[in-house]
Design a protein around this motif. Sequence first.
Motif, short mmCIF file in Angstrom:
data_model
loop_
_atom_site.label_atom_id
_atom_site.label_comp_id
_atom_site.label_asym_id
_atom_site.label_seq_id
_atom_site.Cartn_x
_atom_site.Cartn_y
_atom_site.Cartn_z
N MET A 189 -18.83 -30.57 -4.72
CA MET A 189 -17.45 -30.63 -5.20
C MET A 189 -17.24 -31.80 -6.16
O MET A 189 -16.36 -31.75 -7.02
N HIS A 190 -18.06 -32.85 -6.02
CA HIS A 190 -17.95 -33.99 -6.94
C HIS A 190 -18.35 -33.63 -8.36
O HIS A 190 -18.00 -34.33 -9.30
N ILE A 191 -19.11 -32.53 -8.50
CA ILE A 191 -19.56 -32.11 -9.83
C ILE A 191 -19.10 -30.68 -10.11
O ILE A 191 -19.76 -29.92 -10.83
N ALA A 192 -17.96 -30.31 -9.54
CA ALA A 192 -17.49 -28.92 -9.60
C ALA A 192 -17.31 -28.41 -11.02
O ALA A 192 -17.44 -27.21 -11.28
N THR A 193 -17.01 -29.30 -11.97
CA THR A 193 -16.78 -28.86 -13.35
C THR A 193 -18.06 -28.73 -14.16
O THR A 193 -18.05 -28.19 -15.27
N VAL A 194 -19.17 -29.22 -13.63
CA VAL A 194 -20.42 -29.27 -14.40
C VAL A 194 -20.98 -27.90 -14.76
O VAL A 194 -21.36 -27.68 -15.91
N PRO A 195 -21.09 -26.94 -13.82
CA PRO A 195 -21.63 -25.63 -14.21
C PRO A 195 -20.89 -24.99 -15.38
O PRO A 195 -21.51 -24.43 -16.29
N GLY A 196 -19.57 -25.07 -15.37
CA GLY A 196 -18.79 -24.53 -16.48
C GLY A 196 -19.05 -25.29 -17.77
O GLY A 196 -19.12 -24.69 -18.86
N ALA A 197 -19.19 -26.62 -17.66
CA ALA A 197 -19.45 -27.44 -18.85
C ALA A 197 -20.81 -27.11 -19.44
O ALA A 197 -20.98 -27.10 -20.67
N ILE A 198 -21.79 -26.84 -18.59
CA ILE A 198 -23.13 -26.48 -19.06
C ILE A 198 -23.07 -25.20 -19.89
O ILE A 198 -23.64 -25.12 -20.99
N GLU A 199 -22.37 -24.20 -19.38
CA GLU A 199 -22.23 -22.94 -20.11
C GLU A 199 -21.58 -23.16 -21.46
O GLU A 199 -22.04 -22.66 -22.50
N THR A 200 -20.50 -23.94 -21.49
CA THR A 200 -19.79 -24.21 -22.74
C THR A 200 -20.68 -24.97 -23.72
O THR A 200 -20.74 -24.64 -24.91
N ASP A 201 -21.38 -25.98 -23.22
CA ASP A 201 -22.26 -26.78 -24.08
C ASP A 201 -23.34 -25.93 -24.74
O ASP A 201 -23.69 -26.15 -25.91
N GLU B 258 -41.19 -10.45 -18.29
CA GLU B 258 -39.76 -10.28 -18.53
C GLU B 258 -38.90 -11.01 -17.50
O GLU B 258 -39.07 -10.86 -16.29
N GLY B 259 -37.99 -11.83 -18.00
CA GLY B 259 -37.06 -12.55 -17.14
C GLY B 259 -37.64 -13.73 -16.41
O GLY B 259 -36.97 -14.32 -15.56
N ARG B 260 -38.88 -14.12 -16.73
CA ARG B 260 -39.56 -15.18 -15.98
C ARG B 260 -39.87 -16.43 -16.82
O ARG B 260 -40.64 -17.28 -16.40
N GLY B 261 -39.27 -16.53 -17.98
CA GLY B 261 -39.63 -17.60 -18.92
C GLY B 261 -39.48 -19.01 -18.39
O GLY B 261 -40.21 -19.91 -18.81
N PHE B 262 -38.54 -19.24 -17.49
CA PHE B 262 -38.32 -20.60 -16.99
C PHE B 262 -39.50 -21.14 -16.18
O PHE B 262 -39.63 -22.34 -15.98
N ALA B 263 -40.36 -20.23 -15.73
CA ALA B 263 -41.53 -20.64 -14.95
C ALA B 263 -42.65 -21.20 -15.82
O ALA B 263 -43.64 -21.71 -15.30
N ALA C 214 -29.75 -14.72 -25.58
CA ALA C 214 -30.07 -16.09 -25.17
C ALA C 214 -29.43 -16.31 -23.80
O ALA C 214 -28.21 -16.17 -23.65
N LYS C 215 -30.25 -16.63 -22.79
CA LYS C 215 -29.77 -16.72 -21.42
C LYS C 215 -30.11 -18.08 -20.81
O LYS C 215 -31.12 -18.69 -21.16
N VAL C 216 -29.26 -18.51 -19.88
CA VAL C 216 -29.52 -19.76 -19.16
C VAL C 216 -29.34 -19.50 -17.67
O VAL C 216 -28.62 -18.59 -17.26
N LEU C 217 -30.01 -20.30 -16.86
CA LEU C 217 -29.80 -20.22 -15.42
C LEU C 217 -28.38 -20.69 -15.11
O LEU C 217 -27.89 -21.67 -15.68
N HIS C 218 -27.73 -19.98 -14.22
CA HIS C 218 -26.37 -20.37 -13.82
C HIS C 218 -26.43 -21.79 -13.23
O HIS C 218 -27.29 -22.09 -12.40
N TYR D 63 -30.91 -16.29 -8.75
CA TYR D 63 -31.71 -16.51 -9.97
C TYR D 63 -31.35 -15.50 -11.05
O TYR D 63 -31.17 -15.85 -12.22
N GLU D 64 -31.25 -14.23 -10.68
CA GLU D 64 -31.05 -13.19 -11.69
C GLU D 64 -29.65 -13.20 -12.30
O GLU D 64 -29.40 -12.52 -13.30
N ASP D 65 -28.75 -13.98 -11.73
CA ASP D 65 -27.38 -14.05 -12.27
C ASP D 65 -27.30 -15.05 -13.42
O ASP D 65 -26.47 -15.97 -13.43
N MET D 66 -28.18 -14.84 -14.39
CA MET D 66 -28.20 -15.73 -15.56
C MET D 66 -26.95 -15.51 -16.41
O MET D 66 -26.32 -14.44 -16.36
#
Length: 288
Positions: A270-282, A98-103, A248-252, A177-180
């Motif tokens: 900071m050069h990629i500050a918008t990327v984490p949010g874009a990943i979630e949206t995508d 449980e919760g370890r699928g990415f491995a 359905a969960k993704v790593l933050h 890690y657990e903050d998926m």
Amino acid sequence: MKKILTLLAAAMVAAFYGLSAAQAAENTEAAAFDVTSMEKPEGKDAPAYLRGAYIDAAAAKSKLQEAGYTIVGEYKVLKDGTTILFTDDALKAEGAKEGRGFAAVERLYVDDTNKQITITNPVYFGKAYMQDDYNHAVFYKELQTLASTFGELKASVDKLDFDDLSGYHFMMGMPYYEDMIEVAEGSHADLVAKAKASKEFLFELKLSDNATLVGMELEKKTTKFPKKIGLQNGLVLPYMVLIEGDKAKVLHGKFYIALSYPLLTMGEFMHIATVPGAIETDLQKPFN
């Protein structure tokens, strides 16, 4: 003194060629990798990656299959290389917890830009993803297999203290890690079906009746971030979604990118500050 000279050389290379600090250091420091150094990794730095002599994607897949691995998927990273995703029964068994699928999946990057291959260190990512469920015997054996399969390898300068990996986060206030992030909810079968029906779908790996790992494509503008912080770690892509039960969960993104680029500075982040949010949206879009 030697370390200072190495860092100065890396800074000069970075300034001249416009490389990230980590990539510049990689070009000036190439430490030979001793597999036995990870036999008892407690209290030691664990390299995130292993670098090896360049071979093409077909040869890399052939070697992996001869070593007993199953190729899960293949992904073109921009125009600069190919990520090969692979697994075996031992990795799938760990990922089914449980919760370890990415491995369950390891990665090999055929780097056409830097003319090398890069392989994820199973001990490094295994510890980060398995947390308190980490079984060192399993992941150390995977490391031994990969090292014997691909011959002489060098440790990446990207590394973290092994003891810190299970509780890793970039800095105070950043996710663990657990903050998926939950990108969708519904029946397991419906979530898998939606993922597979989307144009973003890359591959599926069934781990158990309750867990399925899927590889998903991000929007083109989102996938450009490795060029800004170092294509030497281009195997950070593609992104994976863990469909477990009815979620359905993704790593933050702030966790996964920092783990994959452990030498990343705050300025580079900071050069990629918008990327984490874009990943979630995508990754929400295929499930809508």
